[in-house]
Design an enzyme around this catalytic site. Sequence first.
Site, PDB file in Angstrom:
ATOM      1  N   GLY A  18      -8.526   8.903   9.272  1.00 16.52           N
ATOM      2  CA  GLY A  18      -8.826   8.926  10.522  1.00 16.52           C
ATOM      3  C   GLY A  18      -9.675  10.134  10.974  1.00 16.52           C
ATOM      4  O   GLY A  18     -10.187  10.182  12.270  1.00 16.52           O
TER       5      GLY A  18
ATOM      6  N   ALA B 163      -9.663   5.606   3.719  1.00 12.89           N
ATOM      7  CA  ALA B 163      -9.414   6.905   4.546  1.00 12.89           C
ATOM      8  C   ALA B 163     -10.867   7.534   4.961  1.00 12.89           C
ATOM      9  O   ALA B 163     -11.466   7.836   3.847  1.00 12.89           O
ATOM     10  CB  ALA B 163      -8.614   7.775   4.074  1.00 12.89           C
ATOM     11  N   GLY B 164     -11.165   7.940   6.103  1.00 17.01           N
ATOM     12  CA  GLY B 164     -12.230   8.974   6.356  1.00 17.01           C
ATOM     13  C   GLY B 164     -13.653   8.014   6.722  1.00 17.01           C
ATOM     14  O   GLY B 164     -14.662   8.723   7.117  1.00 17.01           O
TER      15      GLY B 164
ATOM     16  N   ASN C 253      -9.920   1.247   9.332  1.00 16.30           N
ATOM     17  CA  ASN C 253      -9.187   1.056  10.499  1.00 16.30           C
ATOM     18  C   ASN C 253      -9.737   1.638  11.653  1.00 16.30           C
ATOM     19  O   ASN C 253     -10.470   1.253  12.482  1.00 16.30           O
ATOM     20  CB  ASN C 253      -7.989   1.426  10.075  1.00 16.30           C
ATOM     21  CG  ASN C 253      -6.671   0.800  11.170  1.00 16.30           C
ATOM     22  OD1 ASN C 253      -5.679   1.186  11.179  1.00 16.30           O
ATOM     23  ND2 ASN C 253      -7.218   0.338  12.074  1.00 16.30           N
ATOM     24  N   THR C 254      -9.492   3.008  11.478  1.00 20.04           N
ATOM     25  CA  THR C 254      -9.817   4.027  12.866  1.00 20.04           C
ATOM     26  C   THR C 254     -11.441   3.767  13.425  1.00 20.04           C
ATOM     27  O   THR C 254     -11.436   3.568  14.634  1.00 20.04           O
ATOM     28  CB  THR C 254      -9.618   5.349  12.634  1.00 20.04           C
ATOM     29  OG1 THR C 254      -8.215   5.556  12.124  1.00 20.04           O
ATOM     30  CG2 THR C 254      -9.912   6.437  13.698  1.00 20.04           C
TER      31      THR C 254
ATOM     32  N   LYS D 271       0.906  -1.026   0.076  1.00 17.26           N
ATOM     33  CA  LYS D 271      -0.012   0.197   0.118  1.00 17.26           C
ATOM     34  C   LYS D 271       1.047   1.152   0.016  1.00 17.26           C
ATOM     35  O   LYS D 271       1.463   1.492   0.997  1.00 17.26           O
ATOM     36  CB  LYS D 271      -0.812   0.129   1.349  1.00 17.26           C
ATOM     37  CG  LYS D 271      -1.953   1.290   1.324  1.00 17.26           C
ATOM     38  CD  LYS D 271      -2.500   1.424   2.579  1.00 17.26           C
ATOM     39  CE  LYS D 271      -3.078   2.814   2.465  1.00 17.26           C
ATOM     40  NZ  LYS D 271      -3.947   2.928   3.951  1.00 17.26           N
TER      41      LYS D 271
END
Length: 251
Positions: free
Chosen positions: A156, A182-183, A204-205, A95
């Site tokens: 995040g 992301a986001g 993830n987050t 990645k």
Amino acid sequence: MKDLIIAGQKFGSRLFLGTGKFSSSQIMRKSVIVSGTELVTVALKRIDPGAKDDGILSCIPKGIRVMINTAGARNAKEAVRIAEFAGSAGFDWIKLEIHPDQEYLLPDPVETLAAAELLVKNGFKVLPYINADPVLAKRLEDAGVHAVMPLGSPIGSNQGLKTELMLKIIIEQCSIPVVVDAGIGLPSHASAAIEMGASAVLVNTAIASSDNPVLMAEAFACAVKAAEMAIKAVPPLAGYKALATSPLNIF
């Protein structure tokens, strides 16, 4: 809906997971399992190739593809160096992540393209993390990357799909898989990404930082699956006029 195939590998799940921010390796492992994911990203700095029982790798169930991310790289040179270290440890899925600005962590398009061209040439399976930039996405596709990973909003931030219009253009124009990364902060965000045509999402987050990561991982798995099922069912087109739900000519 087309099968999800990246670099020749077929994936049954359209939910990919990051492995950072979990409070423990045990919770991370349980979350990975219940999510049904078949691909996770791991920062190279969390791996000790010489260790007999590496903590992070030993917690990832067998059969799940590990993709090393170049997090921390500020330019193409640093990203390529990280990828080469990963390659020497037996990891060729990368990645590609380059963000020199430490406040907003936005990816550098110029350095990303330069690194992608070199890594592809050297035989890596490259999935670059990028801004939602349709022109850059096509340039990367032309360079031979195996998928593009445009952001939905800053990494995040949990803001969701703030780049929806650009994401739709990327999805329309690219012939390689588009993974929204992301986001994404809620299962509904992931579902919306799949419904608009994204090949997969990476989360993830939203999972790792929730009060109950295992339950949240299951929620994301359900949301992504529901969106995939809805697409296969072929929903009716949206319209601006009202239509009776009980018409006279039924059956």
